[in-house]
Design a protein around this motif. Structure first.
Motif, mmCIF file in Angstrom:
data_model
loop_
_atom_site.group_PDB
_atom_site.id
_atom_site.type_symbol
_atom_site.label_atom_id
_atom_site.label_comp_id
_atom_site.label_asym_id
_atom_site.label_seq_id
_atom_site.Cartn_x
_atom_site.Cartn_y
_atom_site.Cartn_z
ATOM 1 N N TYR A 115 28.368 32.482 -99.238
ATOM 2 C CA TYR A 115 28.540 31.072 -98.887
ATOM 3 C C TYR A 115 28.045 30.708 -97.488
ATOM 4 O O TYR A 115 28.004 29.528 -97.130
ATOM 5 C CB TYR A 115 30.017 30.673 -99.048
ATOM 6 N N SER A 118 26.432 27.214 -95.918
ATOM 7 C CA SER A 118 26.808 25.989 -96.657
ATOM 8 C C SER A 118 28.209 25.485 -96.310
ATOM 9 O O SER A 118 28.553 24.365 -96.646
ATOM 10 C CB SER A 118 26.740 26.254 -98.165
ATOM 11 N N TYR A 165 23.067 25.451 -110.058
ATOM 12 C CA TYR A 165 24.192 25.508 -109.127
ATOM 13 C C TYR A 165 24.205 24.201 -108.366
ATOM 14 O O TYR A 165 23.179 23.808 -107.788
ATOM 15 C CB TYR A 165 24.008 26.680 -108.162
ATOM 16 N N TRP A 217 30.003 24.222 -106.105
ATOM 17 C CA TRP A 217 30.238 24.706 -104.732
ATOM 18 C C TRP A 217 31.613 24.234 -104.242
ATOM 19 O O TRP A 217 32.381 24.989 -103.661
ATOM 20 C CB TRP A 217 29.120 24.200 -103.817
ATOM 21 N N THR A 274 34.604 26.797 -103.269
ATOM 22 C CA THR A 274 34.951 26.970 -101.853
ATOM 23 C C THR A 274 36.196 26.181 -101.442
ATOM 24 O O THR A 274 36.957 26.634 -100.587
ATOM 25 C CB THR A 274 33.800 26.507 -100.936
#
Lengths: 320, 320
Positions: free
Chosen positions: A83, A86, B133, B138, B142
């Motif tokens: 990750y 980002s 993706y 994301w 996350t």
């Protein structure tokens, strides 16, 4: 003299056993017992002498505010390979916020922080220059490689008469042995500020919170919480009380005291001033003595000489 | 087919049980056993698929460097009231250093860091845009409130094909309940960098150390130590090995794989490339699976489907 069998002045004793945790109970007690506590003067023997052979009388103390900043980002620690690039790293975000609290010259960058700070008079700057404290002693006491701070002010002024902002704690992610290549889910900092006379702890608290909130990027969540505040306290350094204290040191300690300011904070002193309208005299008998560090201690010979000095203080107080 | 009783290609198995601690023993082993390990191709099944219904074949990995920065100042924690304003706070100093590692736009500020970074070709950017993706996925993975990073690059490019610098850990002073108004004696940070092809881990290490040393003010002591480094690895994505892998996923997994890059690091892949001159195919069967977090796990159904896919891979490898 001073041992005539009776006290030459009236004395009221007040004990606070919670000073190191912000004295949560004594302020309401003082507020609701103003008649009981009414007095001409408050005498406190907290604080530190300059050197063991150089007693000092503090006529000023800084105020203090303590706050915590918490940054959260991803909902768990993330793999920095998967990750990275980002996600805004909360440990980086808290570093950015902490860095923004100071200008590169060492002054505090919180907007409005210096608005109410009054300059020391030339006479007072001269008075403080009499305090025999120098860079050599500072170096021995601190062990820091070089001095730091606002270059327009002397050492002693920076340590006692200028407001500051310090990071007391900083955390985020993995700090053990070896490596854990993560983007931490959270990070934070504990911050304290020392205030000088004319600065209002509530106003500075609001300015601090507003500034941290203005620094918070929308790529992380930032919360800020001010936990405790106390104003600075200053008493007239040319009062008869201070004169009596000077005489007491001559007779009891056997040395001439200097007039100085303490850089630390005794919130109760500001409370006595604001609630009872009472001036104060601070006669410290400690040395630096590893305050707030491991092996904090107090010298027994200072305890004995301090007792003598206090007895003489009551005597001269009744004479002046 | 593929179950004819004998392997259609020669196979050598190599086990590394130390990958998470930087594989200290396998690199010297590979260097001193080049004939034993000589091969046309290295197949590894580390890493993660994009989604459980979307297998992916990684043709690139980022390199990695890990480093520690230590800041020391006063010889013990100091009372922030007594010394605040005169001592450079190590927690503030590490925050200043960590902040200086990035420009405000999210790019890395280490001088020379991007010198050897080559741009992705338009064809490769298009290839990576086929990876399904998106920001929604994301966000779910996350939990971060907003994306962050270099705005000239897509999400997936930032996570796989751009170099990064992350704070994995940050510490200094008091982080427990309540307040301890100190200037901490020491503070520090753990930093890792992800590298892309053409960046040399040794050169970047030197640039990092030189930059941190240039940031170190003389009011504190700063030391910096780079602990481990590995180059990125990329294999030709139009090779017959990759074609065989595509066919294997169709037959074994029952889905068309996409070609992707992993953002993480497998230092052994770079070692195989540099020591044996061997291309690689990465067929990951894991999902994100809380890598490097609590409750890291691996799906059993992926284990079974991965076995089938691997068997088909050997078959198609022998055909191509």
């Amino acid at each position: 003299h001073g041992r005539s069998g009776r006290l030459p002045v009236n004395v009221k004793l007040c004990f606070d056993g919670e000073e190191e945790i912000g004295s949560p109970n004594i302020e309401p007690f003082v507020k609701s017992n103003q008649t009981l506590l009414a007095a001409d003067l408050v005498l406190i023997s907290d604080g530190a002498m300059i050197r063991t052979d150089q007693p000092s009388i503090d006529y000023g103390l800084r105020g203090v505010i303590s706050a915590e900043i918490h940054v959260t980002g991803p909902h768990r620690d993330l793999h920095s390979g998967s990750y990275g690039g980002s996600v805004h790293n909360p440990a980086q975000a808290i570093a950015e916020i902490v860095t923004a609290l100071h200008h590169p010259d060492g002054s505090v960058a919180i907007p409005g922080f210096y608005d109410d700070v009054t300059s020391l008079s030339p006479a007072e700057r001269e008075l403080l220059q009499q305090v025999p404290y120098d860079e050599t002693q500072w170096g021995e006491e601190t062990g820091a490689p070089q001095p730091w701070g606002e270059s327009d002010f002397t050492f002693y002024e920076r340590m006692t008469s200028r407001p500051t902002c310090e990071v007391n704690g900083l955390w985020g992610g993995f700090s053990g042995e070896g490596f854990k290549t993560i983007i931490p889910a959270k990070a934070g900092a504990k911050i304290s500020m020392r205030l000088v006379e004319s600065q209002d702890a509530n106003k500075i608290s609001e300015q601090f919170v507003a500034f941290v909130e203005s620094l918070a990027p929308d790529t992380v969540n930032v919360s800020v919480d001010v936990q405790a505040g106390a104003d600075a306290a200053v008493t007239p350094h040319d009062s008869p009380y201070i004169q009596a204290a000077m005489q007491a040191y001559e007779a009891g300690w056997g040395a001439t005291a200097v007039l100085s300011r303490g850089g630390g904070s005794l919130p109760i002193v500001a409370t006595f001033q604001s609630e009872l309208g009472t001036p104060f005299v601070l006669m410290p008998f400690g040395l630096d003595d590893n305050r707030h560090s491991p092996n904090e201690h107090y010298r027994l010979d200072h305890f004995d000489k301090g007792l003598d000095t206090a007895v003489y203080f009551y005597h001269f107080l009744s004479q002046n």
